[in-house]
Design an enzyme around this catalytic site. Structure first.
Site, PDB file in Angstrom:
ATOM      1  N   TYR A 219       0.785  -1.241  -0.039  1.00 37.87           N
ATOM      2  CA  TYR A 219       0.119   0.182  -0.051  1.00 37.87           C
ATOM      3  C   TYR A 219       1.000   1.277  -0.003  1.00 37.87           C
ATOM      4  O   TYR A 219       1.319   1.639   0.939  1.00 37.87           O
ATOM      5  CB  TYR A 219      -0.894  -0.127   1.161  1.00 37.87           C
ATOM      6  CG  TYR A 219      -1.700   1.262   1.416  1.00 37.87           C
ATOM      7  CD1 TYR A 219      -2.419   1.896   0.199  1.00 37.87           C
ATOM      8  CD2 TYR A 219      -2.175   1.630   2.472  1.00 37.87           C
ATOM      9  CE1 TYR A 219      -3.399   2.728   0.450  1.00 37.87           C
ATOM     10  CE2 TYR A 219      -3.030   2.700   2.684  1.00 37.87           C
ATOM     11  CZ  TYR A 219      -3.654   3.486   1.555  1.00 37.87           C
ATOM     12  OH  TYR A 219      -4.568   4.501   1.782  1.00 37.87           O
TER      13      TYR A 219
ATOM     14  N   HIS B 257     -12.161   1.794  -4.413  1.00 39.92           N
ATOM     15  CA  HIS B 257     -11.378   0.822  -5.392  1.00 39.92           C
ATOM     16  C   HIS B 257     -12.172  -0.227  -5.849  1.00 39.92           C
ATOM     17  O   HIS B 257     -13.197  -0.866  -4.955  1.00 39.92           O
ATOM     18  CB  HIS B 257      -9.959   0.524  -4.748  1.00 39.92           C
ATOM     19  CG  HIS B 257      -9.115   1.528  -4.302  1.00 39.92           C
ATOM     20  ND1 HIS B 257      -7.963   1.934  -4.985  1.00 39.92           N
ATOM     21  CD2 HIS B 257      -9.218   2.624  -3.426  1.00 39.92           C
ATOM     22  CE1 HIS B 257      -7.376   2.645  -4.690  1.00 39.92           C
ATOM     23  NE2 HIS B 257      -8.003   3.433  -3.541  1.00 39.92           N
TER      24      HIS B 257
ATOM     25  N   ASP C 209      -2.418  -1.570  -3.860  1.00 41.82           N
ATOM     26  CA  ASP C 209      -2.914  -0.014  -4.252  1.00 41.82           C
ATOM     27  C   ASP C 209      -1.393   0.692  -4.375  1.00 41.82           C
ATOM     28  O   ASP C 209      -1.057   1.211  -3.349  1.00 41.82           O
ATOM     29  CB  ASP C 209      -3.677   0.496  -3.070  1.00 41.82           C
ATOM     30  CG  ASP C 209      -3.945   1.974  -3.422  1.00 41.82           C
ATOM     31  OD1 ASP C 209      -3.570   2.617  -4.618  1.00 41.82           O
ATOM     32  OD2 ASP C 209      -4.594   2.593  -2.751  1.00 41.82           O
TER      33      ASP C 209
END
Length: 271
Positions: A113, A262, A158
């Site tokens: 992330y 998302h 992500d």
């Protein structure tokens, strides 16, 4: 043996555990890598997630922010969590599949992330953007040191960067918007290439076909406007690329009640 892997910025695992259950019912992935779990380790819903069929779970979280977790139907033998930029802010988790995982044994899955970087694309004016660039620099150093693609590995997460022109709804309009600035996209591509990874989504859906995984909460009619960005990625070590059979974006999940901004990204390998 088929191996399906989902990556999803869930934006609170406890708040959206029903969304996760719905995705599992529809897609049945073998491995799920979550980002932005927003959950300290002592509050992680381990029992509920195991009840969904994932007996093997690793998680690294903190209160209110960030957090990553990897859920698997297959056993993994080792786990690792790295810190970057002198901050233990729960942005990385790696698992390596061990004995009992069949053809997947020996594959390492890195779950990342990357910092979002705030709104101002100037590291001198915005400490959050400076942190993002420093994080990318350390990822490059990690790649040089660890050589992650020397063995079979998958990197997901992500990554908060849309690297190509067709990874955003309007390239020219977003050139000065964090996530698509040239300094970010260049560093991300340099990192991916230095590490030796292949972009799985773009391997199957080459540029210039638009591909998005994120749609802002600020857009009241996000589906009609479709002003998306591809912030969520799956990368494969070259040795795994011939096994890649399918990749999909679960855009419908963005339209569920109280959704994450998302969509889940899923790839299927035939090992």
């Amino acid at each position: 043996m088929k191996l399906s892997v989902t990556s999803w910025n869930i934006n609170s695992v406890r708040l959206r555990i029903d969304h996760l259950a719905r995705h599992i019912a529809e897609v049945q992935p073998d491995v799920i890598c979550l980002q932005e779990t927003k959950c300290p380790n002592d509050r992680f819903p381990l029992k509920a997630l195991k009840a969904l069929g994932y007996e093997h779970i690793a998680f690294h979280g903190q209160k209110g922010y960030h957090g990553v977790a990897t859920l698997s139907r297959l056993p993994f033998s080792t786990t690792e969590s790295m810190s970057f930029c002198g901050k233990d802010d729960a942005r990385h988790l790696a698992v390596t599949f061990g004995p009992g995982a069949g053809a997947a044994s020996g594959i390492t899955v890195h779950n990342y992330y990357v910092p979002a970087g705030g709104d101002i694309p100037d590291p001198d004016l915005n400490p959050r953007f400076a942190h993002k660039l420093a994080f990318l620099d350390e990822l490059m150093q990690w790649s040089d040191r660890a050589k992650p693609t020397a063995a079979p590995s998958i990197l997901v997460g992500d990554l908060n960067i849309a690297p190509y022109e067709s990874d955003v709804w309007n390239h020219k309009a977003l050139l000065n918007v964090v996530s698509h600035t040239p300094i970010e996209t260049t560093r991300m591509e340099e990192w991916r290439q230095a590490a030796g990874y292949v972009d799985a989504i773009r391997h199957l859906t080459p540029v210039p076909e638009p591909v998005f995984t994120w749609w802002s909460y600020r857009s009241p009619d996000w589906a009609a406007a479709n002003k998306g960005r591809r912030l969520d990625h799956v990368w494969l070590a070259p040795s795994l690329v011939p096994t890649l059979k399918e990749a999909s974006i679960g855009k419908a999940a963005r339209g569920w009640e109280r959704p994450s901004d998302h969509a889940p990204v899923t790839v299927t390998l035939e090992l």
